[in-house]
Design a protein around this motif. Sequence first.
Motif, mmCIF file in Angstrom:
data_model
loop_
_atom_site.group_PDB
_atom_site.id
_atom_site.type_symbol
_atom_site.label_atom_id
_atom_site.label_comp_id
_atom_site.label_asym_id
_atom_site.label_seq_id
_atom_site.Cartn_x
_atom_site.Cartn_y
_atom_site.Cartn_z
ATOM 1 N N ILE A 86 0.833 -1.209 0.000
ATOM 2 C CA ILE A 86 0.000 0.000 0.000
ATOM 3 C C ILE A 86 0.864 1.253 0.000
ATOM 4 O O ILE A 86 0.549 2.238 -0.658
ATOM 5 C CB ILE A 86 -0.947 -0.001 1.216
ATOM 6 C CG1 ILE A 86 -1.900 -1.194 1.119
ATOM 7 C CG2 ILE A 86 -1.733 1.294 1.310
ATOM 8 C CD1 ILE A 86 -2.781 -1.382 2.329
ATOM 9 N N LYS A 87 1.996 1.227 0.705
ATOM 10 C CA LYS A 87 2.887 2.381 0.780
ATOM 11 C C LYS A 87 4.281 1.999 0.289
ATOM 12 O O LYS A 87 4.735 0.866 0.489
ATOM 13 C CB LYS A 87 2.971 2.916 2.218
ATOM 14 C CG LYS A 87 1.658 3.499 2.723
ATOM 15 C CD LYS A 87 1.830 4.063 4.123
ATOM 16 C CE LYS A 87 0.529 4.674 4.648
ATOM 17 N NZ LYS A 87 0.682 5.242 6.007
ATOM 18 N N ASP A 88 4.963 2.967 -0.323
ATOM 19 C CA ASP A 88 6.297 2.694 -0.860
ATOM 20 C C ASP A 88 7.311 2.350 0.230
ATOM 21 O O ASP A 88 8.181 1.502 0.034
ATOM 22 C CB ASP A 88 6.780 3.890 -1.687
ATOM 23 C CG ASP A 88 6.593 5.216 -0.952
ATOM 24 O OD1 ASP A 88 6.209 5.194 0.225
ATOM 25 O OD2 ASP A 88 6.822 6.270 -1.576
ATOM 26 N N ILE A 89 7.198 2.967 1.407
ATOM 27 C CA ILE A 89 8.140 2.705 2.497
ATOM 28 C C ILE A 89 8.028 1.275 2.986
ATOM 29 O O ILE A 89 8.999 0.673 3.458
ATOM 30 C CB ILE A 89 7.929 3.716 3.657
ATOM 31 C CG1 ILE A 89 9.043 3.587 4.695
ATOM 32 C CG2 ILE A 89 6.566 3.526 4.287
ATOM 33 C CD1 ILE A 89 10.401 3.991 4.198
ATOM 34 N N VAL A 90 6.828 0.691 2.861
ATOM 35 C CA VAL A 90 6.609 -0.692 3.285
ATOM 36 C C VAL A 90 7.380 -1.659 2.382
ATOM 37 O O VAL A 90 7.896 -2.673 2.848
ATOM 38 C CB VAL A 90 5.099 -1.026 3.281
ATOM 39 C CG1 VAL A 90 4.874 -2.502 3.606
ATOM 40 C CG2 VAL A 90 4.358 -0.159 4.282
ATOM 41 N N TYR A 91 7.483 -1.322 1.103
ATOM 42 C CA TYR A 91 8.242 -2.188 0.197
ATOM 43 C C TYR A 91 9.718 -2.197 0.594
ATOM 44 O O TYR A 91 10.375 -3.249 0.551
ATOM 45 C CB TYR A 91 8.098 -1.724 -1.250
ATOM 46 C CG TYR A 91 8.888 -2.574 -2.200
ATOM 47 C CD1 TYR A 91 8.436 -3.843 -2.563
ATOM 48 C CD2 TYR A 91 10.117 -2.153 -2.698
ATOM 49 C CE1 TYR A 91 9.177 -4.654 -3.414
ATOM 50 C CE2 TYR A 91 10.868 -2.956 -3.543
ATOM 51 C CZ TYR A 91 10.388 -4.199 -3.900
ATOM 52 O OH TYR A 91 11.138 -5.006 -4.729
ATOM 53 N N LYS B 39 2.484 1.958 -12.542
ATOM 54 C CA LYS B 39 2.445 3.387 -12.235
ATOM 55 C C LYS B 39 2.836 3.674 -10.786
ATOM 56 O O LYS B 39 3.288 4.775 -10.466
ATOM 57 C CB LYS B 39 1.052 3.948 -12.529
ATOM 58 C CG LYS B 39 -0.062 3.275 -11.748
ATOM 59 C CD LYS B 39 -1.421 3.801 -12.163
ATOM 60 C CE LYS B 39 -2.549 3.100 -11.408
ATOM 61 N NZ LYS B 39 -3.882 3.573 -11.830
ATOM 62 N N GLU B 40 2.678 2.687 -9.897
ATOM 63 C CA GLU B 40 3.015 2.864 -8.479
ATOM 64 C C GLU B 40 4.487 2.597 -8.212
ATOM 65 O O GLU B 40 4.974 2.862 -7.105
ATOM 66 C CB GLU B 40 2.149 1.930 -7.619
ATOM 67 C CG GLU B 40 0.647 2.156 -7.785
ATOM 68 C CD GLU B 40 -0.178 1.094 -7.074
ATOM 69 O OE1 GLU B 40 0.219 0.689 -5.974
ATOM 70 O OE2 GLU B 40 -1.197 0.653 -7.632
ATOM 71 N N LEU B 41 5.177 2.074 -9.194
ATOM 72 C CA LEU B 41 6.584 1.716 -9.004
ATOM 73 C C LEU B 41 7.483 2.935 -8.903
ATOM 74 O O LEU B 41 8.529 2.895 -8.234
ATOM 75 C CB LEU B 41 7.036 0.814 -10.159
ATOM 76 C CG LEU B 41 8.447 0.252 -10.087
ATOM 77 C CD1 LEU B 41 8.606 -0.637 -8.864
ATOM 78 C CD2 LEU B 41 8.750 -0.539 -11.372
ATOM 79 N N HIS B 42 7.086 4.036 -9.544
ATOM 80 C CA HIS B 42 7.928 5.233 -9.570
ATOM 81 C C HIS B 42 8.245 5.741 -8.159
ATOM 82 O O HIS B 42 9.384 6.129 -7.870
ATOM 83 C CB HIS B 42 7.240 6.334 -10.371
ATOM 84 C CG HIS B 42 7.992 7.624 -10.408
ATOM 85 N ND1 HIS B 42 9.180 7.774 -11.096
ATOM 86 C CD2 HIS B 42 7.752 8.827 -9.808
ATOM 87 C CE1 HIS B 42 9.634 9.006 -10.927
ATOM 88 N NE2 HIS B 42 8.783 9.665 -10.162
ATOM 89 N N ALA B 43 7.241 5.737 -7.275
ATOM 90 C CA ALA B 43 7.451 6.230 -5.900
ATOM 91 C C ALA B 43 8.470 5.367 -5.161
ATOM 92 O O ALA B 43 9.305 5.880 -4.397
ATOM 93 C CB ALA B 43 6.122 6.258 -5.152
ATOM 94 N N ILE B 44 8.426 4.057 -5.394
ATOM 95 C CA ILE B 44 9.372 3.142 -4.733
ATOM 96 C C ILE B 44 10.793 3.385 -5.254
ATOM 97 O O ILE B 44 11.748 3.458 -4.470
ATOM 98 C CB ILE B 44 8.956 1.676 -4.980
ATOM 99 C CG1 ILE B 44 7.678 1.365 -4.200
ATOM 100 C CG2 ILE B 44 10.072 0.714 -4.571
ATOM 101 C CD1 ILE B 44 7.109 -0.016 -4.470
ATOM 102 N N GLU B 45 10.938 3.522 -6.554
ATOM 103 C CA GLU B 45 12.265 3.741 -7.140
ATOM 104 C C GLU B 45 12.833 5.099 -6.727
ATOM 105 O O GLU B 45 14.044 5.238 -6.558
ATOM 106 C CB GLU B 45 12.186 3.627 -8.659
ATOM 107 C CG GLU B 45 11.897 2.203 -9.128
ATOM 108 C CD GLU B 45 11.782 2.073 -10.635
ATOM 109 O OE1 GLU B 45 12.136 1.003 -11.168
ATOM 110 O OE2 GLU B 45 11.338 3.041 -11.283
ATOM 111 N N THR B 46 11.950 6.081 -6.562
ATOM 112 C CA THR B 46 12.401 7.397 -6.091
ATOM 113 C C THR B 46 12.936 7.290 -4.671
ATOM 114 O O THR B 46 13.983 7.861 -4.334
ATOM 115 C CB THR B 46 11.244 8.407 -6.139
ATOM 116 O OG1 THR B 46 10.772 8.514 -7.490
ATOM 117 C CG2 THR B 46 11.690 9.779 -5.662
ATOM 118 N N LEU B 47 12.220 6.562 -3.834
ATOM 119 C CA LEU B 47 12.658 6.370 -2.446
ATOM 120 C C LEU B 47 13.928 5.538 -2.380
ATOM 121 O O LEU B 47 14.832 5.811 -1.570
ATOM 122 C CB LEU B 47 11.534 5.686 -1.654
ATOM 123 C CG LEU B 47 11.736 5.540 -0.142
ATOM 124 C CD1 LEU B 47 11.849 6.909 0.524
ATOM 125 C CD2 LEU B 47 10.584 4.747 0.480
#
Length: 215
Positions: free
Chosen positions: A85-90, A111-119
Amino acid sequence: MPLNTITIKPNNHRIYQCPNEKKTELLNKLINESDSEDIIVACSRDAKKIQEGLDNKEIRVLEDKEFVQDKDVKCAYLISYDMPIKDIVYIARVAKATQKAVMLLDESEQKELHAIETLLGRAIKQERIAGFEYEEKAKPKEPARKKLSKDEIKEVAKKRYEKSTQEKPKFDAKPKYDAKSKFDKPKKDDKFDKKKKAPKAKTTGKVIKVKAKKK
């Protein structure tokens, strides 16, 4: 060591493109290829349902909330079944892996992958496994063109020829620009030009010399 510190090498961290309806099949394939390793399957929900679909029932399937509650849980190989649900959780998921981590990613989750790769600070390598690729979207078909007969082709060619040989309408030529015309305008009288002199009168005829008579 902080909870969200990732220790695995970037080359051992990747994504497998996979439609949702094929994820269970691909998950079993990956587990069977690495059955000797310590594997944990991470998911955001439906852990029990995912567990029931596994060929190897000894594999642990944990939801994200269990990862948060149990700080000591570790594994050699982490497989993320879905997008958290949240990028920090990944990031917290991958931090549990000591050797490698992969995620099964549906096209709708891209489309949700961008936030994870940014983090994370880098892009995650994506791979395709034969038989689990995204379905290619069908391109709209162009309307079929009507086939012309030989006579129709000749008629079309004739009309094009007649159109191309028609006399083009003539347009009146624009008057040429006369450079002298702008200098032919009458000049205004200069009443204040004191130096201006009247032209000398011209004399015509012969000059007659007159001699005075002596007395």
